[in-house]
Write a protein that holds these residues in place. Structure first.
Motif, PDB file in Angstrom:
ATOM      1  N   ASP A  86       0.814  -1.217   0.000  1.00 16.43           N
ATOM      2  CA  ASP A  86       0.000   0.000   0.000  1.00 16.43           C
ATOM      3  C   ASP A  86       0.845   1.264   0.000  1.00 16.43           C
ATOM      4  O   ASP A  86       0.319   2.345  -0.271  1.00 16.43           O
ATOM      5  CB  ASP A  86      -0.925   0.028   1.227  1.00 16.43           C
ATOM      6  N   VAL A  87       2.129   1.157   0.331  1.00 21.81           N
ATOM      7  CA  VAL A  87       2.948   2.366   0.458  1.00 21.81           C
ATOM      8  C   VAL A  87       4.146   2.412  -0.488  1.00 21.81           C
ATOM      9  O   VAL A  87       4.647   3.501  -0.763  1.00 21.81           O
ATOM     10  CB  VAL A  87       3.446   2.551   1.910  1.00 21.81           C
ATOM     11  N   LEU A  88       4.615   1.282  -0.968  1.00 18.30           N
ATOM     12  CA  LEU A  88       5.861   1.270  -1.740  1.00 18.30           C
ATOM     13  C   LEU A  88       5.868   2.249  -2.899  1.00 18.30           C
ATOM     14  O   LEU A  88       6.851   2.981  -3.089  1.00 18.30           O
ATOM     15  CB  LEU A  88       6.162  -0.143  -2.253  1.00 18.30           C
ATOM     16  N   ASP A  89       4.797   2.300  -3.666  1.00 17.72           N
ATOM     17  CA  ASP A  89       4.774   3.167  -4.845  1.00 17.72           C
ATOM     18  C   ASP A  89       4.825   4.648  -4.496  1.00 17.72           C
ATOM     19  O   ASP A  89       5.199   5.475  -5.341  1.00 17.72           O
ATOM     20  CB  ASP A  89       3.528   2.892  -5.696  1.00 17.72           C
ATOM     21  N   ASP A  90       4.469   4.994  -3.253  1.00 23.75           N
ATOM     22  CA  ASP A  90       4.444   6.398  -2.848  1.00 23.75           C
ATOM     23  C   ASP A  90       5.711   6.841  -2.127  1.00 23.75           C
ATOM     24  O   ASP A  90       5.850   8.012  -1.784  1.00 23.75           O
ATOM     25  CB  ASP A  90       3.234   6.660  -1.948  1.00 23.75           C
ATOM     26  N   LEU A  91       6.629   5.922  -1.901  1.00 23.25           N
ATOM     27  CA  LEU A  91       7.882   6.268  -1.233  1.00 23.25           C
ATOM     28  C   LEU A  91       8.895   6.785  -2.249  1.00 23.25           C
ATOM     29  O   LEU A  91       8.925   6.332  -3.392  1.00 23.25           O
ATOM     30  CB  LEU A  91       8.472   5.037  -0.535  1.00 23.25           C
ATOM     31  N   PRO A  92       9.754   7.720  -1.827  1.00 23.70           N
ATOM     32  CA  PRO A  92      10.863   8.115  -2.705  1.00 23.70           C
ATOM     33  C   PRO A  92      11.721   6.889  -3.017  1.00 23.70           C
ATOM     34  O   PRO A  92      11.842   5.970  -2.200  1.00 23.70           O
ATOM     35  CB  PRO A  92      11.642   9.126  -1.859  1.00 23.70           C
ATOM     36  N   ALA A  93      12.316   6.871  -4.181  1.00 24.89           N
ATOM     37  CA  ALA A  93      13.060   5.699  -4.654  1.00 24.89           C
ATOM     38  C   ALA A  93      14.070   5.151  -3.638  1.00 24.89           C
ATOM     39  O   ALA A  93      14.095   3.948  -3.399  1.00 24.89           O
ATOM     40  CB  ALA A  93      13.738   6.002  -5.989  1.00 24.89           C
ATOM     41  N   PRO A  94      14.904   5.989  -3.008  1.00 21.64           N
ATOM     42  CA  PRO A  94      15.866   5.412  -2.056  1.00 21.64           C
ATOM     43  C   PRO A  94      15.182   4.729  -0.868  1.00 21.64           C
ATOM     44  O   PRO A  94      15.637   3.673  -0.412  1.00 21.64           O
ATOM     45  CB  PRO A  94      16.686   6.617  -1.579  1.00 21.64           C
ATOM     46  N   GLN A  95      14.100   5.313  -0.389  1.00 21.95           N
ATOM     47  CA  GLN A  95      13.365   4.706   0.720  1.00 21.95           C
ATOM     48  C   GLN A  95      12.680   3.419   0.280  1.00 21.95           C
ATOM     49  O   GLN A  95      12.689   2.422   1.011  1.00 21.95           O
ATOM     50  CB  GLN A  95      12.329   5.682   1.282  1.00 21.95           C
ATOM     51  N   ARG A  96      12.105   3.436  -0.891  1.00 18.66           N
ATOM     52  CA  ARG A  96      11.436   2.231  -1.412  1.00 18.66           C
ATOM     53  C   ARG A  96      12.445   1.095  -1.543  1.00 18.66           C
ATOM     54  O   ARG A  96      12.193  -0.027  -1.106  1.00 18.66           O
ATOM     55  CB  ARG A  96      10.765   2.518  -2.751  1.00 18.66           C
ATOM     56  N   GLN A  97      13.587   1.391  -2.121  1.00 14.87           N
ATOM     57  CA  GLN A  97      14.617   0.364  -2.299  1.00 14.87           C
ATOM     58  C   GLN A  97      15.115  -0.156  -0.954  1.00 14.87           C
ATOM     59  O   GLN A  97      15.314  -1.362  -0.777  1.00 14.87           O
ATOM     60  CB  GLN A  97      15.768   0.924  -3.128  1.00 14.87           C
ATOM     61  N   ALA A  98      15.305   0.736   0.005  1.00 12.59           N
ATOM     62  CA  ALA A  98      15.779   0.329   1.330  1.00 12.59           C
ATOM     63  C   ALA A  98      14.748  -0.544   2.038  1.00 12.59           C
ATOM     64  O   ALA A  98      15.095  -1.564   2.642  1.00 12.59           O
ATOM     65  CB  ALA A  98      16.104   1.560   2.179  1.00 12.59           C
ATOM     66  N   LEU A  99      13.489  -0.156   1.947  1.00  9.83           N
ATOM     67  CA  LEU A  99      12.443  -0.941   2.612  1.00  9.83           C
ATOM     68  C   LEU A  99      12.279  -2.302   1.944  1.00  9.83           C
ATOM     69  O   LEU A  99      12.138  -3.320   2.615  1.00  9.83           O
ATOM     70  CB  LEU A  99      11.116  -0.176   2.608  1.00  9.83           C
ATOM     71  N   GLU A 100      12.326  -2.326   0.627  1.00 16.84           N
ATOM     72  CA  GLU A 100      12.234  -3.616  -0.085  1.00 16.84           C
ATOM     73  C   GLU A 100      13.388  -4.533   0.318  1.00 16.84           C
ATOM     74  O   GLU A 100      13.187  -5.726   0.548  1.00 16.84           O
ATOM     75  CB  GLU A 100      12.247  -3.393  -1.598  1.00 16.84           C
ATOM     76  N   ALA A 101      14.590  -3.983   0.418  1.00 18.83           N
ATOM     77  CA  ALA A 101      15.746  -4.801   0.808  1.00 18.83           C
ATOM     78  C   ALA A 101      15.615  -5.249   2.262  1.00 18.83           C
ATOM     79  O   ALA A 101      15.882  -6.419   2.577  1.00 18.83           O
ATOM     80  CB  ALA A 101      17.036  -4.009   0.603  1.00 18.83           C
ATOM     81  N   ALA A 102      15.184  -4.351   3.149  1.00 21.24           N
ATOM     82  CA  ALA A 102      15.060  -4.693   4.567  1.00 21.24           C
ATOM     83  C   ALA A 102      14.030  -5.782   4.793  1.00 21.24           C
ATOM     84  O   ALA A 102      14.201  -6.643   5.660  1.00 21.24           O
ATOM     85  CB  ALA A 102      14.687  -3.442   5.372  1.00 21.24           C
ATOM     86  N   LEU A 103      12.965  -5.766   4.006  1.00 23.72           N
ATOM     87  CA  LEU A 103      11.892  -6.759   4.152  1.00 23.72           C
ATOM     88  C   LEU A 103      12.092  -7.964   3.231  1.00 23.72           C
ATOM     89  O   LEU A 103      11.203  -8.797   3.092  1.00 23.72           O
ATOM     90  CB  LEU A 103      10.531  -6.104   3.883  1.00 23.72           C
ATOM     91  N   LEU A 104      13.261  -8.029   2.607  1.00 23.13           N
ATOM     92  CA  LEU A 104      13.628  -9.145   1.721  1.00 23.13           C
ATOM     93  C   LEU A 104      12.669  -9.293   0.548  1.00 23.13           C
ATOM     94  O   LEU A 104      12.376 -10.401   0.094  1.00 23.13           O
ATOM     95  CB  LEU A 104      13.722 -10.459   2.506  1.00 23.13           C
ATOM     96  N   LEU A 105      12.226  -8.154   0.025  1.00 22.44           N
ATOM     97  CA  LEU A 105      11.340  -8.160  -1.138  1.00 22.44           C
ATOM     98  C   LEU A 105      12.119  -7.986  -2.428  1.00 22.44           C
ATOM     99  O   LEU A 105      11.569  -8.150  -3.509  1.00 22.44           O
ATOM    100  CB  LEU A 105      10.291  -7.041  -1.015  1.00 22.44           C
ATOM    101  N   SER A 106      13.378  -7.620  -2.303  1.00 20.41           N
ATOM    102  CA  SER A 106      14.243  -7.506  -3.474  1.00 20.41           C
ATOM    103  C   SER A 106      15.644  -7.918  -3.055  1.00 20.41           C
ATOM    104  O   SER A 106      15.970  -7.952  -1.875  1.00 20.41           O
ATOM    105  CB  SER A 106      14.248  -6.077  -4.018  1.00 20.41           C
ATOM    106  N   ALA A 107      16.440  -8.189  -4.032  1.00 21.01           N
ATOM    107  CA  ALA A 107      17.819  -8.598  -3.760  1.00 21.01           C
ATOM    108  C   ALA A 107      18.742  -7.857  -4.709  1.00 21.01           C
ATOM    109  O   ALA A 107      19.260  -8.426  -5.659  1.00 21.01           O
ATOM    110  CB  ALA A 107      17.976 -10.101  -3.932  1.00 21.01           C
ATOM    111  N   ASP A 108      18.908  -6.564  -4.440  1.00 18.14           N
ATOM    112  CA  ASP A 108      19.760  -5.790  -5.332  1.00 18.14           C
ATOM    113  C   ASP A 108      21.232  -5.883  -4.935  1.00 18.14           C
ATOM    114  O   ASP A 108      22.086  -5.307  -5.582  1.00 18.14           O
ATOM    115  CB  ASP A 108      19.317  -4.329  -5.393  1.00 18.14           C
TER     116      ASP A 108
END
Length: 152
Positions: A86-108
């Motif tokens: 519900d929030v990822l698309d509304d976060l600034p890119a650096p925050q979105r990437q950090a949250l995705e990595a922290a929650l193991l939703l991405s593996a950059d």
């Protein structure tokens, strides 16, 4: 009235409900249920969570177990896992990437900086609270992992 059965806790439940439905414009910042083990804190916590739902709060829940205390960001995943989309698309890119990595939703491949994750968590809570009040409910907070505790 909550579905959780409480016996002899009317005063505490009334106090929680008063905090949830304050009419003076003030916001409740924290409610801590404390006491000796086995006195019914979790049952009261559960009833409070149910009351918040009845009062249209968005409830973010974490119920960490002692075994999870050594696993970084498990508590954060519990809290935000059900609403992160519900929030990822509304976060600034650096925050979105950090949250995705922290929650193991991405593996950059890059570990996010704690301050960037913290900014993402704060932004996420602000975004979620635009629609309705948000309750962050943590049962057995002493078991939450240090990284999640530090972020919160």
């Amino acid at each position: 009235m909550p579905q959780t059965e409480l016996i002899g806790r009317d005063a505490e439940l009334d106090a929680i409900e008063r905090l949830l439905v304050r009419r003076d414009g003030e916001r409740t910042l924290a409610v801590v249920l404390e006491g000796e083990p086995g006195i019914g804190k979790t049952t009261l916590w559960r009833a409070g969570v149910e009351l918040a739902g009845e009062h249209a709060y968005r409830v973010l829940i974490a119920r960490p177990a002692s075994a999870e205390a050594q696993m970084p960001l498990v508590g954060l995943g519990d809290l935000l896992g059900g609403c992160v989309d519900d929030v990822l698309d509304d976060l600034p890119a650096p925050q979105r990437q950090a949250l995705e990595a922290a929650l193991l939703l991405s593996a950059d491949g890059m570990a996010p900086q704690p301050h960037t994750i913290a900014a993402a968590v704060l932004s996420s809570l602000r975004l979620l609270s635009r629609e309705r009040p948000v309750l962050v409910a943590i049962d057995d907070v002493h078991h939450i992992d240090r990284a999640s505790r530090d972020l919160l």
